[in-house]
Design an enzyme around this catalytic site. Structure first.
Site, PDB file in Angstrom:
ATOM      1  N   LYS A 165       1.506  58.157  -7.283  1.00 65.34           N
ATOM      2  CA  LYS A 165       2.548  58.454  -8.280  1.00 65.34           C
ATOM      3  C   LYS A 165       1.960  59.199  -9.476  1.00 65.34           C
ATOM      4  O   LYS A 165       2.549  60.161  -9.979  1.00 65.34           O
ATOM      5  CB  LYS A 165       3.227  57.148  -8.713  1.00 65.34           C
ATOM      6  CG  LYS A 165       4.078  56.534  -7.599  1.00 65.34           C
ATOM      7  CD  LYS A 165       4.498  55.102  -7.897  1.00 65.34           C
ATOM      8  CE  LYS A 165       5.195  54.509  -6.674  1.00 65.34           C
ATOM      9  NZ  LYS A 165       5.506  53.066  -6.837  1.00 65.34           N
TER      10      LYS A 165
ATOM     11  N   GLN B  78       4.924  48.115 -11.086  1.00 64.89           N
ATOM     12  CA  GLN B  78       4.566  48.160  -9.671  1.00 64.89           C
ATOM     13  C   GLN B  78       4.663  46.750  -9.069  1.00 64.89           C
ATOM     14  O   GLN B  78       4.040  45.814  -9.566  1.00 64.89           O
ATOM     15  CB  GLN B  78       3.149  48.731  -9.505  1.00 64.89           C
ATOM     16  CG  GLN B  78       2.718  48.922  -8.075  1.00 64.89           C
ATOM     17  CD  GLN B  78       3.534  49.999  -7.336  1.00 64.89           C
ATOM     18  OE1 GLN B  78       3.866  51.032  -7.904  1.00 64.89           O
ATOM     19  NE2 GLN B  78       3.846  49.744  -6.081  1.00 64.89           N
TER      20      GLN B  78
ATOM     21  N   ASP C 111      12.716  53.135 -11.643  1.00 66.00           N
ATOM     22  CA  ASP C 111      12.647  52.563 -10.293  1.00 66.00           C
ATOM     23  C   ASP C 111      14.025  52.087  -9.820  1.00 66.00           C
ATOM     24  O   ASP C 111      14.227  51.853  -8.634  1.00 66.00           O
ATOM     25  CB  ASP C 111      11.679  51.369 -10.286  1.00 66.00           C
ATOM     26  CG  ASP C 111      10.484  51.595  -9.383  1.00 66.00           C
ATOM     27  OD1 ASP C 111      10.517  52.553  -8.595  1.00 66.00           O
ATOM     28  OD2 ASP C 111       9.534  50.798  -9.472  1.00 66.00           O
TER      29      ASP C 111
END
Ligand code: NAP
Length: 295
Positions: A61, A105, A128
């Site tokens: 990412k 994450q 996200d």
């Protein structure tokens, strides 16, 4: 002629890198336009502990962000950090006007409460799309940032339909898996695209029969090669979200890709299918969050 008609048709490979290219180009152009105005989109990535897969995903990412001109900074906390410490960091990032997107994450270490941490991410920075507000907006059909892997699945399906001059509306779609981050949001997006949606999970009965009915199969069960090629409806499109490392070091998905050849109309490879779309969508979400806050 009759002999020719019984020949199995070649299965189209839905290459995620190729399908993601226009989205990446669009994002790069949007970043360039923002930078010309002195606005630099920024992404904060929070990683707690030393999960090996998370380290690889975060690395990918950060690399993708750098390639597009997005500033991405990783905040790496020790595995033993307390709920309070992690929440404080995310809250500080939430209050930082220079940060456009916050990504926590997952998975977090087991002693941490994921909901409590995600609750610190404001909807405007939830790139996200996992937060309760973002998922609620998706369920309600309201605008908002959409979860990256599910949105990526839809981009592949839209590409497939456009190539064939077809529409997704009215297609029978089967989603295998009902997780918060893949199965449920994919099902909601397919519903929004006017598909007739079935959701299968670990308590579903006769998965093979459900697969045989579907024009579209989205496999997100997290079980290596669970879906046999022989179950598929001939000509169906198969999106394989699963990714597993086998004992010989190779990767496979939730679908028996070899068995699907000549049966499925089209299938995503693993790796190189859904993964590139997930990352491209994350970058697009970061830029959208930046535009919405700082336009
Ligand atoms: P998860 O949280 O483990 O959820 C798996 C889901 O599949 C659950 O809803 C489970 O049902 C269902 N399931 C399990 N076995 C089943 C079976 N035999 N028949 C039908 N349903 C079954 O997994 P996830 O986070 O959604 O991820 C799914 C897969 O996608 C994993 O392999 C993951 O690594 C991969 N993934 C890939 C990407 C990418 O970018 N490519 C992104 C995210 C995830 P219950 O609810 O009844 O337990």
């Amino acid at each position: 002629m009759a002999g020719n008609m019984s020949q199995p048709r070649a299965t189209v490979r839905l290459d995620g890198r190729e399908i993601a290219a226009p989205l990446r180009q669009h994002t790069a152009a949007a970043v360039a336009a923002l930078r010309q105005r002195g606005v630099v989109p920024s992404l904060a990535v929070v990683r707690v502990g030393d999960d090996a897969a998370s380290q690889i995903y975060v690395g990918a990412k950060l690399k993708a962000a750098a390639a597009l001109g997005i500033v991405a900074l990783e905040h790496h906390l020790p595995a033993a950090d307390s709920q309070g410490a992690v929440e404080s960091l995310v809250a500080a990032l939430a209050g930082d006007d220079g940060i456009d997107g916050i990504l926590v994450q997952l998975p977090l270490p087991r002693h941490l409460d994921v909901e409590g941490v995600l609750a610190q991410v404001p909807a405007s920075k939830d790139v996200d799309g996992f937060g309760l507000h973002s998922l609620g907006a998706l369920a309600a059909g309201a605008p908002g940032l959409r979860p990256c892997t599910p949105a990526g699945v839809m981009r592949i399906l839209e590409h497939w339909a456009a190539e064939r001059g077809e529409h997704l509306a009215g297609k029978r779609a089967l989603v295998i898996g009902r997780s918060r981050i893949v199965g449920k949001p994919v099902a909601l997006l397919l519903l929004a695209a006017d598909c007739t949606v079935t959701i299968a999970h670990s308590r579903s009965v006769d998965l093979a029969a459900l697969v045989a009915e579907a024009d579209i199969v989205v496999a997100a069960a997290g079980s290596p090669r669970l879906i046999r090629g022989s179950w598929l409806r001939p000509g169906s499109v198969v999106i394989d979200v699963g990714i597993h490392r086998l004992s010989d070091g190779s990767l496979c998905g939730d679908v028996d890709t070899e068995g699907a050849q000549g049966v499925a109309g089209a299938i995503t490879p693993v790796p190189g299918g859904v993964g590139p779309l997930t990352i491209a969508q994350l970058m697009a979400n970061t830029v959208a969050a930046c535009e919405a806050r700082r336009a």
